[in-house]
Design a protein around this motif. Structure first.
Motif, PDB file in Angstrom:
ATOM      1  N   TYR A  91       6.259 -31.334  53.448  1.00  0.00           N
ATOM      2  CA  TYR A  91       7.484 -31.229  54.240  1.00  0.00           C
ATOM      3  C   TYR A  91       8.671 -31.852  53.497  1.00  0.00           C
ATOM      4  O   TYR A  91       9.764 -31.294  53.496  1.00  0.00           O
ATOM      5  CB  TYR A  91       7.280 -31.895  55.601  1.00  0.00           C
ATOM      6  CG  TYR A  91       8.501 -31.879  56.470  1.00  0.00           C
ATOM      7  CD1 TYR A  91       8.900 -30.708  57.110  1.00  0.00           C
ATOM      8  CD2 TYR A  91       9.264 -33.026  56.644  1.00  0.00           C
ATOM      9  CE1 TYR A  91      10.032 -30.675  57.891  1.00  0.00           C
ATOM     10  CE2 TYR A  91      10.395 -33.013  57.437  1.00  0.00           C
ATOM     11  CZ  TYR A  91      10.772 -31.837  58.056  1.00  0.00           C
ATOM     12  OH  TYR A  91      11.902 -31.820  58.832  1.00  0.00           O
ATOM     13  N   ALA A  92       8.458 -33.000  52.880  1.00  0.00           N
ATOM     14  CA  ALA A  92       9.539 -33.687  52.154  1.00  0.00           C
ATOM     15  C   ALA A  92      10.061 -32.845  50.999  1.00  0.00           C
ATOM     16  O   ALA A  92      11.265 -32.833  50.722  1.00  0.00           O
ATOM     17  CB  ALA A  92       9.057 -35.041  51.653  1.00  0.00           C
ATOM     18  N   GLN A  94      10.348 -29.703  50.792  1.00  0.00           N
ATOM     19  CA  GLN A  94      11.078 -28.523  51.242  1.00  0.00           C
ATOM     20  C   GLN A  94      12.517 -28.837  51.639  1.00  0.00           C
ATOM     21  O   GLN A  94      13.311 -27.930  51.866  1.00  0.00           O
ATOM     22  CB  GLN A  94      10.333 -27.868  52.409  1.00  0.00           C
ATOM     23  CG  GLN A  94       8.997 -27.311  51.988  1.00  0.00           C
ATOM     24  CD  GLN A  94       8.144 -26.855  53.165  1.00  0.00           C
ATOM     25  OE1 GLN A  94       8.436 -27.178  54.305  1.00  0.00           O
ATOM     26  NE2 GLN A  94       7.090 -26.124  52.868  1.00  0.00           N
ATOM     27  N   SER A  95      12.849 -30.103  51.698  1.00  0.00           N
ATOM     28  CA  SER A  95      14.203 -30.522  52.050  1.00  0.00           C
ATOM     29  C   SER A  95      15.158 -30.288  50.885  1.00  0.00           C
ATOM     30  O   SER A  95      14.802 -30.548  49.739  1.00  0.00           O
ATOM     31  CB  SER A  95      14.207 -32.008  52.424  1.00  0.00           C
ATOM     32  OG  SER A  95      15.531 -32.487  52.493  1.00  0.00           O
ATOM     33  N   LYS A  97      17.510 -32.112  50.154  1.00  0.00           N
ATOM     34  CA  LYS A  97      17.849 -33.443  49.660  1.00  0.00           C
ATOM     35  C   LYS A  97      16.662 -34.135  48.989  1.00  0.00           C
ATOM     36  O   LYS A  97      16.729 -35.320  48.686  1.00  0.00           O
ATOM     37  CB  LYS A  97      18.334 -34.325  50.818  1.00  0.00           C
ATOM     38  CG  LYS A  97      19.584 -33.806  51.485  1.00  0.00           C
ATOM     39  CD  LYS A  97      19.978 -34.700  52.632  1.00  0.00           C
ATOM     40  CE  LYS A  97      21.195 -34.146  53.339  1.00  0.00           C
ATOM     41  NZ  LYS A  97      21.593 -34.997  54.466  1.00  0.00           N
ATOM     42  N   PHE A  98      15.590 -33.397  48.738  1.00  0.00           N
ATOM     43  CA  PHE A  98      14.368 -34.003  48.213  1.00  0.00           C
ATOM     44  C   PHE A  98      14.588 -34.755  46.907  1.00  0.00           C
ATOM     45  O   PHE A  98      14.167 -35.901  46.759  1.00  0.00           O
ATOM     46  CB  PHE A  98      13.268 -32.947  48.012  1.00  0.00           C
ATOM     47  CG  PHE A  98      12.093 -33.452  47.229  1.00  0.00           C
ATOM     48  CD1 PHE A  98      11.282 -34.446  47.744  1.00  0.00           C
ATOM     49  CD2 PHE A  98      11.803 -32.959  45.966  1.00  0.00           C
ATOM     50  CE1 PHE A  98      10.198 -34.936  47.021  1.00  0.00           C
ATOM     51  CE2 PHE A  98      10.725 -33.432  45.239  1.00  0.00           C
ATOM     52  CZ  PHE A  98       9.927 -34.424  45.770  1.00  0.00           C
ATOM     53  N   GLN A 101      16.576 -38.009  47.472  1.00  0.00           N
ATOM     54  CA  GLN A 101      15.787 -38.992  48.227  1.00  0.00           C
ATOM     55  C   GLN A 101      14.638 -39.540  47.391  1.00  0.00           C
ATOM     56  O   GLN A 101      14.350 -40.734  47.431  1.00  0.00           O
ATOM     57  CB  GLN A 101      15.261 -38.365  49.517  1.00  0.00           C
ATOM     58  CG  GLN A 101      16.348 -38.065  50.515  1.00  0.00           C
ATOM     59  CD  GLN A 101      15.853 -37.236  51.691  1.00  0.00           C
ATOM     60  OE1 GLN A 101      14.814 -36.584  51.625  1.00  0.00           O
ATOM     61  NE2 GLN A 101      16.613 -37.245  52.769  1.00  0.00           N
TER      62      GLN A 101
END
Length: 108
Positions: A91-92, A94-95, A97-98, A101
């Protein structure tokens, strides 16, 4: 956080009161993460990367993202760098902003 690296060397890691089986990979060089992640496909759906060298955060994030794109069964990549543990799930990655972050967590 509970658990310790010696448990992970046996392939089991205690995280938040539950055990999970991980495929342990130790990163020594600067270009080995992508290969090690792809080699682990089919062995386990969770990988623990023990980073022992200075690895570029942007390249590491790109390798992890590629791993999740290629391996649909992958659940988590757990990174140990010194005393720091960073968990990355599908899930992370796919952001949008990965990368930002991840770099923030990795470079702290």
């Amino acid at each position: 956080m509970t658990g310790s690296l010696p448990l992970a060397y046996r392939g089991v890691y205690l995280k938040k009161g539950s055990y999970a089986m991980y495929d342990l990979k130790t990163v020594y060089g600067k270009g080995s993460v992508g290969t090690q992640l792809l080699d682990s496909i089919g062995q386990s759906n969770r990988i623990l990367l023990n980073i022992t060298s200075d690895y570029n955060a942007r390249l590491l994030a790109a390798d992890i993202k590629t791993y999740f794109e290629v391996n649909r069964k992958a659940i988590e990549v757990l990174l140990f760098k010194g005393k720091k543990a960073i968990s990355v799930n599908r899930y992370a990655t796919q952001s949008p902003k990965f990368y930002r972050q991840f770099r923030k967590k990795y470079e702290q």
